[in-house]
Design a protein around this motif. Structure first.
Motif, PDB file in Angstrom:
ATOM      1  N   LEU A  54       0.827  -1.198   0.000  1.00  0.00           N
ATOM      2  CA  LEU A  54       0.000   0.000   0.000  1.00  0.00           C
ATOM      3  C   LEU A  54       0.867   1.255   0.000  1.00  0.00           C
ATOM      4  CD1 LEU A  54      -2.780   1.297   0.152  1.00  0.00           C
ATOM      5  CD2 LEU A  54      -2.652   1.119   2.648  1.00  0.00           C
ATOM      6  N   THR A  55       1.929   1.241   0.785  1.00  0.00           N
ATOM      7  CA  THR A  55       2.833   2.391   0.829  1.00  0.00           C
ATOM      8  C   THR A  55       3.496   2.624  -0.522  1.00  0.00           C
ATOM      9  OG1 THR A  55       3.278   1.970   3.168  1.00  0.00           O
ATOM     10  CG2 THR A  55       4.831   3.380   2.001  1.00  0.00           C
ATOM     11  N   LEU A  56       3.946   1.534  -1.144  1.00  0.00           N
ATOM     12  CA  LEU A  56       4.590   1.643  -2.453  1.00  0.00           C
ATOM     13  C   LEU A  56       3.631   2.205  -3.495  1.00  0.00           C
ATOM     14  CD1 LEU A  56       7.120   0.974  -4.169  1.00  0.00           C
ATOM     15  CD2 LEU A  56       6.100  -1.268  -4.604  1.00  0.00           C
ATOM     16  N   THR A  57       2.401   1.729  -3.489  1.00  0.00           N
ATOM     17  CA  THR A  57       1.402   2.210  -4.457  1.00  0.00           C
ATOM     18  C   THR A  57       1.108   3.688  -4.245  1.00  0.00           C
ATOM     19  OG1 THR A  57       0.383   0.015  -4.471  1.00  0.00           O
ATOM     20  CG2 THR A  57      -0.923   1.831  -5.355  1.00  0.00           C
ATOM     21  N   THR A  58       0.879   4.071  -2.987  1.00  0.00           N
ATOM     22  CA  THR A  58       0.548   5.460  -2.680  1.00  0.00           C
ATOM     23  C   THR A  58       1.696   6.389  -3.021  1.00  0.00           C
ATOM     24  OG1 THR A  58      -0.852   4.679  -0.863  1.00  0.00           O
ATOM     25  CG2 THR A  58      -0.273   7.015  -0.878  1.00  0.00           C
ATOM     26  N   PHE A  59       2.900   6.007  -2.622  1.00  0.00           N
ATOM     27  CA  PHE A  59       4.076   6.850  -2.863  1.00  0.00           C
ATOM     28  C   PHE A  59       4.323   7.036  -4.356  1.00  0.00           C
ATOM     29  CE2 PHE A  59       8.618   6.881  -3.909  1.00  0.00           C
ATOM     30  CZ  PHE A  59       8.999   8.089  -3.335  1.00  0.00           C
ATOM     31  N   THR A  60       4.231   5.959  -5.103  1.00  0.00           N
ATOM     32  CA  THR A  60       4.524   6.026  -6.535  1.00  0.00           C
ATOM     33  C   THR A  60       3.581   6.967  -7.263  1.00  0.00           C
ATOM     34  OG1 THR A  60       5.354   3.757  -6.503  1.00  0.00           O
ATOM     35  CG2 THR A  60       4.756   4.667  -8.645  1.00  0.00           C
ATOM     36  N   PHE A  61       2.298   6.781  -7.078  1.00  0.00           N
ATOM     37  CA  PHE A  61       1.347   7.584  -7.841  1.00  0.00           C
ATOM     38  C   PHE A  61       1.229   9.005  -7.307  1.00  0.00           C
ATOM     39  CE2 PHE A  61       0.321   3.610  -9.691  1.00  0.00           C
ATOM     40  CZ  PHE A  61      -0.127   3.935 -10.962  1.00  0.00           C
ATOM     41  N   ASN A  62       1.470   9.213  -6.038  1.00  0.00           N
ATOM     42  CA  ASN A  62       1.495  10.582  -5.521  1.00  0.00           C
ATOM     43  C   ASN A  62       2.652  11.356  -6.135  1.00  0.00           C
ATOM     44  OD1 ASN A  62       0.658  12.736  -3.650  1.00  0.00           O
ATOM     45  ND2 ASN A  62       2.614  12.323  -2.678  1.00  0.00           N
ATOM     46  N   LEU A  63       3.815  10.721  -6.203  1.00  0.00           N
ATOM     47  CA  LEU A  63       4.991  11.368  -6.773  1.00  0.00           C
ATOM     48  C   LEU A  63       4.786  11.652  -8.261  1.00  0.00           C
ATOM     49  CD1 LEU A  63       7.962  12.273  -6.546  1.00  0.00           C
ATOM     50  CD2 LEU A  63       8.618   9.910  -7.023  1.00  0.00           C
ATOM     51  N   ILE A  64       4.262  10.674  -8.977  1.00  0.00           N
ATOM     52  CA  ILE A  64       4.079  10.840 -10.414  1.00  0.00           C
ATOM     53  C   ILE A  64       3.049  11.916 -10.729  1.00  0.00           C
ATOM     54  CG2 ILE A  64       3.227   9.690 -12.498  1.00  0.00           C
ATOM     55  CD1 ILE A  64       6.107   8.998 -11.704  1.00  0.00           C
ATOM     56  N   LEU A  65       1.962  11.957  -9.979  1.00  0.00           N
ATOM     57  CA  LEU A  65       0.936  12.967 -10.231  1.00  0.00           C
ATOM     58  C   LEU A  65       1.461  14.372  -9.966  1.00  0.00           C
ATOM     59  CD1 LEU A  65      -2.303  11.268  -8.858  1.00  0.00           C
ATOM     60  CD2 LEU A  65      -1.700  11.701 -11.235  1.00  0.00           C
ATOM     61  N   VAL A  66       2.300  14.527  -8.946  1.00  0.00           N
ATOM     62  CA  VAL A  66       2.903  15.836  -8.675  1.00  0.00           C
ATOM     63  C   VAL A  66       3.790  16.263  -9.836  1.00  0.00           C
ATOM     64  CG1 VAL A  66       4.536  17.074  -7.207  1.00  0.00           C
ATOM     65  CG2 VAL A  66       2.778  15.654  -6.166  1.00  0.00           C
ATOM     66  N   VAL A  67       4.626  15.328 -10.304  1.00  0.00           N
ATOM     67  CA  VAL A  67       5.526  15.632 -11.421  1.00  0.00           C
ATOM     68  C   VAL A  67       4.734  15.964 -12.675  1.00  0.00           C
ATOM     69  CG1 VAL A  67       7.295  14.680 -12.951  1.00  0.00           C
ATOM     70  CG2 VAL A  67       7.398  14.233 -10.483  1.00  0.00           C
ATOM     71  N   PHE A  68       3.705  15.183 -12.951  1.00  0.00           N
ATOM     72  CA  PHE A  68       2.941  15.401 -14.179  1.00  0.00           C
ATOM     73  C   PHE A  68       2.070  16.650 -14.104  1.00  0.00           C
ATOM     74  CE2 PHE A  68       4.180  11.387 -15.866  1.00  0.00           C
ATOM     75  CZ  PHE A  68       3.997  11.541 -17.222  1.00  0.00           C
ATOM     76  N   THR A  69       1.655  17.032 -12.917  1.00  0.00           N
ATOM     77  CA  THR A  69       0.915  18.285 -12.791  1.00  0.00           C
ATOM     78  C   THR A  69       1.796  19.456 -13.204  1.00  0.00           C
ATOM     79  OG1 THR A  69      -0.449  17.379 -11.013  1.00  0.00           O
ATOM     80  CG2 THR A  69      -0.341  19.776 -11.209  1.00  0.00           C
ATOM     81  N   THR A  70       3.043  19.433 -12.740  1.00  0.00           N
ATOM     82  CA  THR A  70       3.992  20.470 -13.146  1.00  0.00           C
ATOM     83  C   THR A  70       4.280  20.407 -14.635  1.00  0.00           C
ATOM     84  OG1 THR A  70       5.009  20.306 -10.956  1.00  0.00           O
ATOM     85  CG2 THR A  70       6.270  21.442 -12.676  1.00  0.00           C
ATOM     86  N   PHE A  71       4.472  19.196 -15.129  1.00  0.00           N
ATOM     87  CA  PHE A  71       4.794  18.994 -16.537  1.00  0.00           C
ATOM     88  C   PHE A  71       3.651  19.447 -17.436  1.00  0.00           C
ATOM     89  CE2 PHE A  71       5.171  16.201 -20.308  1.00  0.00           C
ATOM     90  CZ  PHE A  71       6.468  16.523 -20.679  1.00  0.00           C
ATOM     91  N   SER A  72       2.422  19.088 -17.068  1.00  0.00           N
ATOM     92  CA  SER A  72       1.273  19.476 -17.888  1.00  0.00           C
ATOM     93  C   SER A  72       1.032  20.978 -17.823  1.00  0.00           C
ATOM     94  CB  SER A  72       0.022  18.722 -17.438  1.00  0.00           C
ATOM     95  OG  SER A  72      -0.300  19.051 -16.095  1.00  0.00           O
ATOM     96  N   GLY A  73       1.390  21.605 -16.709  1.00  0.00           N
ATOM     97  CA  GLY A  73       1.253  23.050 -16.619  1.00  0.00           C
ATOM     98  C   GLY A  73       2.203  23.781 -17.544  1.00  0.00           C
ATOM     99  N   GLN A  74       3.354  23.186 -17.815  1.00  0.00           N
ATOM    100  CA  GLN A  74       4.332  23.810 -18.697  1.00  0.00           C
ATOM    101  C   GLN A  74       3.978  23.633 -20.162  1.00  0.00           C
ATOM    102  OE1 GLN A  74       8.039  22.003 -17.510  1.00  0.00           O
ATOM    103  NE2 GLN A  74       8.518  23.671 -16.101  1.00  0.00           N
TER     104      GLN A  74
END
Length: 441
Positions: free
Chosen positions: A68-88
């Motif tokens: 559960l920790t691995l799943t949560t950490f992975t997708f939380n990190l990716i969504l943060v990165v992609f939010t920044t990326f999509s904003g650019q």
């Protein structure tokens, strides 16, 4: 909902694939518990392979929290990165990433692993079995699979985060829509020679079909529409096209009857899919606009290389449209009778929607404008000769007004060399000379 809409909805939703994987994890739990409780598989194994209850409980409980920790950490990190990326670049990039099969399968494996651990931990019972084999072994294998999937997902995300890869995926999506909507669905029914339908273009009393709700026209079932108009012996004209926004009670279609027969307008309402947002199912311009948005955002972020890459991907899509599409707004049935009149769309329309906005935002950038001319020249080498004039005229419009913006002699040389190459490719050398003469005056 049509099959194409259903397929698009399933693909664009994040829950469907994980639900399937979770269902298989339930089956796996059932198999493991049956093997250990009913058949006492652990008691029949050698001592080196048998795992007692305490160790099984500790292993499964630890892996449940870890998964559960691995799943949560992975997708939380990716969504943060992609939010920044999509904003650019483009907010639609995040949706494309989420809709990719690799992303959905990774989430499915993570979710299935967690549910396997959770259910196995829930049903562990010391009174029913002293030794276990299937439950802990499968738990270890699921954990190993999750770790391997984590590594794959990081590699997948890093590769997808490269703008070149993202624009390439957008281009593939646009090309698939061109092939599916234009070439396979509409073009077989287009009238290639308008003289063959002389006298069939209707005049006189019109009947109107109004939109039942407000929203974007997401999908039109052209094939069924032709079949229905043939049954009712009518000619129908679409007042709006896919991707347009309409209000409730807006006339979206007009039809002409040849007799006094009654027409069930509800049948034709069902052929239009109207929703709150644009989708890529049939909307070619919406897919093109994704690449346009990346190019414009890149110019705003002072990233000309990314803008250039988007230009070339966009050029390939437009070249595909020119080669494969038949630009006629009349559709006929199998008996060569006119049935559907579409909104007029030619190559000029797609060319302007593709490069018009980019040209506007790059009007003070000589280097990017030169790249636009280079892309137009490359496109012209694979276009239908029918569209040479459109490409040349767009190149001339791009070239106008740059006389005062050349900072160096090399800027001037590169710019007009690209324009000359375009003139040669499209066989407009004489017009090129006339353009230069006007510029000297």
């Amino acid at each position: 909902m049509s099959k194409r809409e259903l397929a698009y909805t399933i693909q664009s939703n994040l829950w469907f694939t994980p639900v399937i994987y979770v269902f298989f994890s339930f089956l796996l739990v059932a198999v493991a518990l049956t093997a250990d409780f009913k058949y006492e598989l652990g008691s029949h194994m050698r001592s080196i392979f048998a795992v007692d209850y305490d160790l099984t409980q500790a292993l499964v409980s630890t892996l449940t929290a870890a998964t559960l920790t691995l799943t949560t950490f992975t997708f939380n990190l990716i969504l943060v990165v992609f939010t920044t990326f999509s904003g650019q670049f483009s907010p639609r990039m995040l949706k494309n990433f989420i809709a990719s099969k690799a992303t959905q399968r990774v989430l499915g494996i993570f979710t299935a692993s967690f549910f396997y651990m959770l259910l196995s931990f829930l049903f562990l019972n010391k009174r029913m079995a002293q030794y276990y084999f299937a439950v802990p072994v499968l738990a270890a294998l699921m954990a190993a699979l999750a770790v391997g999937t984590f590594i794959f997902f990081i590699n997948h995300a890093v590769a997808w985060l490269q703008v070149n890869q993202a624009t390439y995926d957008m281009k593939k999506e646009a090309l698939s829509i061109v092939k599916g909507t234009l070439e396979n669905e509409v073009d077989p029914y287009r009238v290639k020679d308008v003289s063959t339908i002389d006298g069939q273009i209707p005049h006189g009393k019109e009947c109107v079909i109004e939109a039942e709700k407000s929203g974007y026209i997401q999908l039109v079932d052209f094939i069924t529409m032709i079949e229905e108009t043939q049954k009712d012996d009518i000619v129908i004209r679409l007042e709006y096209t896919i991707g347009d926004y309409v209000f409730a009670s807006t006339p979206i279609a007009t039809y002409w009857k040849k007799g006094e027969n009654e027409i069930d307008e509800r049948t034709y309402h069902s052929l239009f899919s109207i929703g709150r947002r644009q989708t890529e199912v049939q909307d070619i311009e919406f897919s093109i606009n994704k690449l346009v948005e990346v190019a414009i955002r890149s110019l705003g972020n002072y990233d000309p290389k990314t803008a250039t890459n988007a230009l070339y991907q966009l050029g390939e899509v437009l070249a595909s449209i020119s080669r494969g599409a038949i630009f006629s707004n009349y559709l006929m049935d199998e008996s060569n009778n006119l049935r559907v009149i579409l909104q007029d769309r030619d190559f000029n329309h797609y060319l302007y929607n593709g490069f018009g906005y980019i040209r506007h935002y790059a009007k003070d950038n000589v280097i990017v404008s030169t790249e636009i001319l280079n892309v137009l020249d490359l496109m012209a080498k694979s276009l239908s000769t029918r569209d040479y004039k459109a490409v040349w005229e767009f190149g001339v419009f791009t070239a106008r007004g740059f006389d005062d913006l050349f900072l160096f002699k090399l800027d001037y040389q590169q710019f007009y060399r690209a324009l000359y190459d375009l003139a040669v490719t499209t066989k407009h050398e004489k017009e090129y000379e006339e353009f230069l003469e006007k510029g000297k005056r």
